[in-house]
Design a protein around this motif. Structure first.
Motif, PDB file in Angstrom:
ATOM      1  N   TYR A 478       0.871  -1.175   0.000  1.00  0.00           N
ATOM      2  CA  TYR A 478       0.000   0.000   0.000  1.00  0.00           C
ATOM      3  C   TYR A 478       0.906   1.221   0.000  1.00  0.00           C
ATOM      4  N   PRO A 479       0.393   2.392  -0.332  1.00  0.00           N
ATOM      5  CA  PRO A 479       1.263   3.585  -0.336  1.00  0.00           C
ATOM      6  C   PRO A 479       1.997   3.747   0.999  1.00  0.00           C
ATOM      7  N   GLY A 480       3.302   3.678   0.930  1.00  0.00           N
ATOM      8  CA  GLY A 480       4.120   3.855   2.121  1.00  0.00           C
ATOM      9  C   GLY A 480       4.268   2.647   2.998  1.00  0.00           C
ATOM     10  N   LEU A 481       3.686   1.501   2.615  1.00  0.00           N
ATOM     11  CA  LEU A 481       3.710   0.317   3.470  1.00  0.00           C
ATOM     12  C   LEU A 481       3.857  -0.960   2.647  1.00  0.00           C
ATOM     13  N   VAL A 482       4.658  -1.909   3.146  1.00  0.00           N
ATOM     14  CA  VAL A 482       4.696  -3.268   2.616  1.00  0.00           C
ATOM     15  C   VAL A 482       4.598  -4.220   3.797  1.00  0.00           C
ATOM     16  N   PHE A 483       3.609  -5.117   3.764  1.00  0.00           N
ATOM     17  CA  PHE A 483       3.393  -6.078   4.846  1.00  0.00           C
ATOM     18  C   PHE A 483       3.865  -7.457   4.411  1.00  0.00           C
ATOM     19  N   GLU A 484       4.559  -8.143   5.301  1.00  0.00           N
ATOM     20  CA  GLU A 484       4.915  -9.539   5.085  1.00  0.00           C
ATOM     21  C   GLU A 484       4.025 -10.366   5.999  1.00  0.00           C
ATOM     22  N   VAL A 485       3.189 -11.220   5.394  1.00  0.00           N
ATOM     23  CA  VAL A 485       2.108 -11.872   6.130  1.00  0.00           C
ATOM     24  C   VAL A 485       2.287 -13.388   6.108  1.00  0.00           C
ATOM     25  N   LEU A 486       2.098 -14.019   7.269  1.00  0.00           N
ATOM     26  CA  LEU A 486       2.172 -15.465   7.405  1.00  0.00           C
ATOM     27  C   LEU A 486       0.826 -16.100   7.094  1.00  0.00           C
ATOM     28  N   ARG A 487       0.803 -17.419   6.972  1.00  0.00           N
ATOM     29  CA  ARG A 487      -0.446 -18.121   6.665  1.00  0.00           C
ATOM     30  C   ARG A 487      -1.502 -17.898   7.746  1.00  0.00           C
ATOM     31  N   SER A 488      -1.068 -17.705   8.976  1.00  0.00           N
ATOM     32  CA  SER A 488      -2.001 -17.486  10.082  1.00  0.00           C
ATOM     33  C   SER A 488      -2.667 -16.118  10.023  1.00  0.00           C
ATOM     34  N   GLY A 489      -2.185 -15.221   9.155  1.00  0.00           N
ATOM     35  CA  GLY A 489      -2.696 -13.856   9.100  1.00  0.00           C
ATOM     36  C   GLY A 489      -1.912 -12.892   9.954  1.00  0.00           C
ATOM     37  N   ALA A 490      -0.916 -13.407  10.692  1.00  0.00           N
ATOM     38  CA  ALA A 490      -0.070 -12.535  11.512  1.00  0.00           C
ATOM     39  C   ALA A 490       0.923 -11.813  10.617  1.00  0.00           C
ATOM     40  N   VAL A 491       1.235 -10.558  10.953  1.00  0.00           N
ATOM     41  CA  VAL A 491       2.192  -9.765  10.189  1.00  0.00           C
ATOM     42  C   VAL A 491       3.589 -10.040  10.744  1.00  0.00           C
ATOM     43  N   SER A 492       4.443 -10.617   9.903  1.00  0.00           N
ATOM     44  CA  SER A 492       5.810 -10.923  10.321  1.00  0.00           C
ATOM     45  C   SER A 492       6.696  -9.696  10.314  1.00  0.00           C
ATOM     46  N   ALA A 493       6.461  -8.785   9.358  1.00  0.00           N
ATOM     47  CA  ALA A 493       7.236  -7.552   9.274  1.00  0.00           C
ATOM     48  C   ALA A 493       6.456  -6.535   8.462  1.00  0.00           C
ATOM     49  N   VAL A 494       6.707  -5.263   8.723  1.00  0.00           N
ATOM     50  CA  VAL A 494       6.115  -4.197   7.909  1.00  0.00           C
ATOM     51  C   VAL A 494       7.216  -3.198   7.568  1.00  0.00           C
ATOM     52  N   THR A 495       7.300  -2.864   6.298  1.00  0.00           N
ATOM     53  CA  THR A 495       8.264  -1.875   5.828  1.00  0.00           C
ATOM     54  C   THR A 495       7.534  -0.554   5.610  1.00  0.00           C
ATOM     55  N   VAL A 496       8.072   0.502   6.208  1.00  0.00           N
ATOM     56  CA  VAL A 496       7.467   1.837   6.125  1.00  0.00           C
ATOM     57  C   VAL A 496       8.422   2.743   5.364  1.00  0.00           C
TER      58      VAL A 496
END
Length: 497
Positions: A478-496
């Protein structure tokens, strides 16, 4: 591999040796893994469907210990001794001599020959008299009697048929009762500031959009702003101290997407849009070997690097839970539509030098149990401030944060940004996920046995994962954000950015 006896002083309500209540999961595991002979086996238990909201348990079977951490903050909340024959615990009151919970074994006898503590020893000599305990009935005729002191408790098995509030339980247990476990705990949540926990750590990162993030200090209302394209390495080090390591960025695996962007016709993502997918693999810079670009993390070498930054690099703050990309200035992401009436502080000064080094990206790590990069960084908590419904404290819990499942977070992000796209089809095209497999490189290796799906600790705590890490994740931009998401739906990392 034989283990040396775990010997530790009991500090009721505070610590057992170096195991300090309130310490982070990352700190504790790093310390334990540094002594494989003393701690030859480490078991990690967590609920695989809710790895960041339910408690995480570290089992040390060779040492007779079990450590319980809360899910969101990953802080040590409970220390349990479940086998008294595999450790030496002592207590030293002020101005008094040291008292052993169990007499330490002499001349290396077998484990079975080590005596266990008795109710009489605990009540009369080790900690002394206390108030009456609590009886907890279990299935059938089983039950537990909990003898409590401030910050420490002992659990004794007792049949329900033997207990009565009118009976003298002390006399009943004094003969030969042996506890099944001991627990060290604190009623203070969060734990108060102490010398064993760093007071300057970052406890929360607020994402404001438009290239602005706010880092809050624990136990204080102080915060530090990072403005992408403006904040300098000197300002970062002045606020956060020297980084634990510096990584020279050289990953070009996403370069093909830049080429595609340059050749595509109108209606496809332009260079600025593609920044959300550019260098997505940078969300795990710390997983690489020293030969891949790490600099020494010795203090002098780090200070030299900080003072002489040349080229693009990451400042790795493992013990704070994030990495900061330092490079020549790039244009920060556009501000979110809903933030036009919510002013944020401007940077203290602006420079027009195009060759200066500034912060351009921040990677926040979730340290999710079972994920590929687990225990590289401490868990960093964050929230997307511009998705909140207002500044009222009563709506604080409605602000999406690091514990929010990604499907719920995704729904709010789509609603926030829908006005910037020409059509719903364009939005779907730019917001679609991209699969990333971290397991195709060298495995980081781990001495921790991962287990998940448990319901009750200590009783068939769950299934073992196929492989020790979940290496396949999905990236969403998304603008200004990249989410790394696991199969469980938990966010492993977010790049801002």
């Amino acid at each position: 591999m034989s283990s040396s006896l775990f010997s530790a002083q009991l500090h009721p309500g505070r610590a057992l040796g170096f195991l300090v209540l309130g310490a982070s999961l990352h700190d504790v595991l790093t310390r334990i893994k540094a002594e494989p002979q003393r701690f030859p086996k480490i078991e990690l238990y967590f609920q695989s469907t809710a790895p960041v909201t339910k408690e995480v348990i570290v089992g040390l079977p060779a040492n007779g210990l079990r450590l319980q951490f809360d899910g969101p903050e990953q802080r040590l909340r409970l220390i349990e001794v479940i086998n008294f024959t595999k450790n030496h615990i002592f207590f030293k009151p002020a101005n008094d001599k040291e008292r052993d919970l169990v007499r330490p074994p002499s001349s290396s006898p077998t484990t079975d020959s080590t005596p266990e503590p008795t109710f009489r020893h605990i009540y009369q000599r080790f900690l002394g008299p206390t108030y009456g305990g609590e009886f907890v009935k279990q299935a059938g005729d089983a039950g537990l009697y909990i003898l409590s002191y401030p910050g420490v408790g002992f659990v004794f098995p007792m049949k329900a048929s033997e207990y009565s509030p009118q009976k003298d339980v002390v006399a009943l247990l004094s003969s030969s009762a042996v506890p099944k476990s001991m627990a060290i705990f604190s009623d203070l949540r969060p734990l108060s500031k102490g010398k064993d926990v760093c007071p300057d750590e970052v406890s929360l990162v607020k994402i404001h959009g438009g290239g602005k993030v706010q880092l809050f200090r624990k136990w204080t209302n102080n915060s530090f702003w990072i403005h992408f394209g403006e904040t300098t390495p000197q300002q970062i080090v002045a606020e956060l101290g020297p980084p634990d390591a510096i990584y020279r960025k050289n990953d070009q695996r996403m370069y093909i997407h830049k080429l595609r962007s340059a050749s595509n016709t109108a209606g496809r993502p332009n260079g600025k849009d593609l920044k959300q997918h550019d260098d997505m693999t940078d969300t795990d810079q710390s997983s690489l070997n020293p030969s891949d670009g790490y600099e020494s993390n010795e203090e002098e070498a780090v200070e030299d690097e900080v003072a002489n930054v040349a080229g693009e690099c990451f400042y790795n703050y493992f013990y704070l839970g994030f990495d900061i990309l330092v490079s020549t200035p790039t244009e920060p992401s556009e501000p979110p539509p809903s933030s036009s009436n919510k002013p944020t502080p401007e940077p203290p000064f602006r420079s027009t030098n195009p060759h200066r080094q500034v912060a351009t990206k921040l990677i926040l790590h979730g340290n999710v149990p079972g994920s590929y990069p687990f225990n590289r960084h401490r868990r960093c908590r964050w929230e997307i401030a511009y998705l909140g419904k207002g500044d009222d404290e009563d709506t604080e819990d409605q602000v999406p944060n690091s514990e929010t499942p990604f499907p719920e977070l995704e729904e709010k992000l789509k609603e926030e940004w829908k006005s910037i796209y020409a059509s719903e089809g364009e939005a779907q095209q730019k917001q679609r996920g991209m699969v990333l497999n971290r397991g195709w490189g060298d495995s980081p290796g781990s001495s921790i046995e991962m287990l998940g799906g448990w319901e009750e600790p200590g009783a068939g705590m769950g299934k073992k994962f196929e492989g020790s890490e979940e290496s396949t994740t999905t990236l969403y931009g998304y603008p200004g954000l990249v989410f790394e998401v696991l199969r469980s739906g938990a966010v492993s990392a977010v790049t801002v950015f």
